[in-house]
Motif scaffolding. Structure first.
Motif, PDB file in Angstrom:
ATOM      1  N   PRO A   1       0.867  -1.156  -0.113  1.00 43.83           N
ATOM      2  CA  PRO A   1      -0.091  -0.133  -0.025  1.00 43.83           C
ATOM      3  C   PRO A   1       0.957   1.226  -0.031  1.00 43.83           C
ATOM      4  O   PRO A   1       2.047   1.253   0.605  1.00 43.83           O
ATOM      5  N   PRO A   2       0.468   2.247  -0.390  1.00 47.99           N
ATOM      6  CA  PRO A   2       0.924   3.563  -0.762  1.00 47.99           C
ATOM      7  C   PRO A   2       1.436   4.296   0.608  1.00 47.99           C
ATOM      8  O   PRO A   2       0.388   3.857   1.787  1.00 47.99           O
ATOM      9  N   PRO A   3       2.335   4.936   1.062  1.00 50.31           N
ATOM     10  CA  PRO A   3       2.562   5.500   2.446  1.00 50.31           C
ATOM     11  C   PRO A   3       1.594   6.366   2.874  1.00 50.31           C
ATOM     12  O   PRO A   3       0.963   7.075   1.955  1.00 50.31           O
ATOM     13  N   ILE A   4       1.183   6.490   3.958  1.00 46.86           N
ATOM     14  CA  ILE A   4       0.092   7.463   4.522  1.00 46.86           C
ATOM     15  C   ILE A   4       0.821   8.735   4.735  1.00 46.86           C
ATOM     16  O   ILE A   4       1.794   8.896   5.349  1.00 46.86           O
ATOM     17  N   THR A   5       0.179   9.847   4.329  1.00 41.78           N
ATOM     18  CA  THR A   5       0.421  10.989   4.225  1.00 41.78           C
ATOM     19  C   THR A   5      -0.202  12.049   5.056  1.00 41.78           C
ATOM     20  O   THR A   5       0.135  13.063   5.706  1.00 41.78           O
ATOM     21  N   ASP A   6      -1.418  11.845   5.333  1.00 35.77           N
ATOM     22  CA  ASP A   6      -2.405  12.733   6.065  1.00 35.77           C
ATOM     23  C   ASP A   6      -3.127  11.988   7.528  1.00 35.77           C
ATOM     24  O   ASP A   6      -2.367  12.267   8.411  1.00 35.77           O
ATOM     25  N   GLY A   7      -3.925  11.553   7.267  1.00 42.29           N
ATOM     26  CA  GLY A   7      -4.648  10.757   8.218  1.00 42.29           C
ATOM     27  C   GLY A   7      -4.986   9.276   8.204  1.00 42.29           C
ATOM     28  O   GLY A   7      -4.963   8.747   6.864  1.00 42.29           O
ATOM     29  N   TYR A   8      -5.479   8.557   9.243  1.00 44.42           N
ATOM     30  CA  TYR A   8      -5.825   7.189   9.192  1.00 44.42           C
ATOM     31  C   TYR A   8      -6.553   6.961  10.198  1.00 44.42           C
ATOM     32  O   TYR A   8      -6.780   7.620  11.293  1.00 44.42           O
ATOM     33  N   SER A   9      -7.362   5.710  10.156  1.00 42.77           N
ATOM     34  CA  SER A   9      -8.235   5.183  11.262  1.00 42.77           C
ATOM     35  C   SER A   9      -7.585   3.956  11.875  1.00 42.77           C
ATOM     36  O   SER A   9      -7.316   2.952  11.137  1.00 42.77           O
TER      37      SER A   9
ATOM     38  N   TYR B   1      -6.651   9.078  13.265  1.00 40.18           N
ATOM     39  CA  TYR B   1      -5.218   9.720  13.977  1.00 40.18           C
ATOM     40  C   TYR B   1      -4.548  10.430  12.510  1.00 40.18           C
ATOM     41  O   TYR B   1      -5.275  10.112  11.482  1.00 40.18           O
ATOM     42  N   HIS B   2      -3.642  11.076  12.784  1.00 44.43           N
ATOM     43  CA  HIS B   2      -2.981  11.891  11.813  1.00 44.43           C
ATOM     44  C   HIS B   2      -1.124  11.382  12.250  1.00 44.43           C
ATOM     45  O   HIS B   2      -1.006  11.160  13.064  1.00 44.43           O
ATOM     46  N   THR B   3      -0.793  11.522  10.815  1.00 46.32           N
ATOM     47  CA  THR B   3       0.584  11.396  10.819  1.00 46.32           C
ATOM     48  C   THR B   3       1.524  12.142  11.878  1.00 46.32           C
ATOM     49  O   THR B   3       2.546  11.925  12.353  1.00 46.32           O
TER      50      THR B   3
END
Length: 218
Positions: A35-43, A49-51
């Motif tokens: 998967p591509p790297p997370i740049t902004d936020g995730y759950s 959550y935010h990076t």
């Protein structure tokens, strides 16, 4: 490649995603792309959550009322929370015995929930220290193992040097009669290089003699 991109774009459950990494798919190159790297936020576990969030999120960012001051001693606050949780639990048991249907029961459960959240938050604040301590212990263990290997190598090296020295010392010294015999043989028998040169000189001289006779006969 098109099939790989199509597989990686599908939202799959965790176990079904793991099953795609079979030996057959690995050999055929059909495994999904990472998967591509997370740049902004995730759950995660239903919480956003935010990076750029800190490792340990403060209580205020989670809309939780703080029960202890900003400058505090972790050990002292944990003891105080432990005592408060014990007292609140006893109060809850008393309420459930006397009047289980009262509103105080729900309020006491909320108090216990808040106390447990604070205790969990204080324990989580020790996680970075725990990680550093774990890393320090691992490095010390690796250092100790390497020092033990170096010490064993030094002992083996010293033992090998001792064996070689014993072998050198066990070689007998040559006697005077053997030295005289070797000297006489060297005087009598010429070396291989001298005999080879003498033979080659004799061959050359014979060829010159034959050529001279041919010239004289002409």
């Amino acid at each position: 490649m098109a099939e790989t991109a199509q597989v990686s774009s599908l939202p799959l459950p965790p176990m079904q995603y793991v099953n795609l990494f079979s030996e057959e798919n690995v050999k055929r190159g059909r495994i999904p792309r990472p998967p591509p790297p997370i740049t902004d936020g995730y759950s995660m576990f239903g919480n956003p959550y935010h990076t750029d969030d800190p490792v340990i999120r403060p209580l205020e960012s989670q809309n939780i009322r703080r029960l202890y001051p900003n400058n505090y001693d972790h050990r002292r606050e944990l003891k105080k929370l432990n005592h408060s949780i014990t007292a609140s639990f006893l109060d809850l048991v008393d309420i459930c015995i006397r009047n289980p249907e009262s509103e105080a029961r729900a309020a006491k459960i909320d108090d216990l929930t808040l106390l447990f959240i604070h205790m969990h938050h204080l324990v989580n604040e020790f996680r970075p220290h725990q990680a550093r301590e774990t890393l320090r212990v691992m490095l010390e263990q690796q250092k100790r193992q390497r020092l033990e290997i170096a010490e064993r190598f030094r002992r083996h090296f010293d033992k090998a040097c001792e064996i070689v020295q014993q072998a050198v010392n066990s070689i007998p010294e040559p006697s005077e009669s053997n030295l005289k015999l070797l000297i006489d043989l060297e005087r009598i028998q010429p070396s291989d290089g001298a005999s080879t040169n003498q033979t080659s000189d004799d061959v050359c001289m014979e060829e010159d003699r034959v050529l001279c006779q041919v010239v004289d006969n002409m």
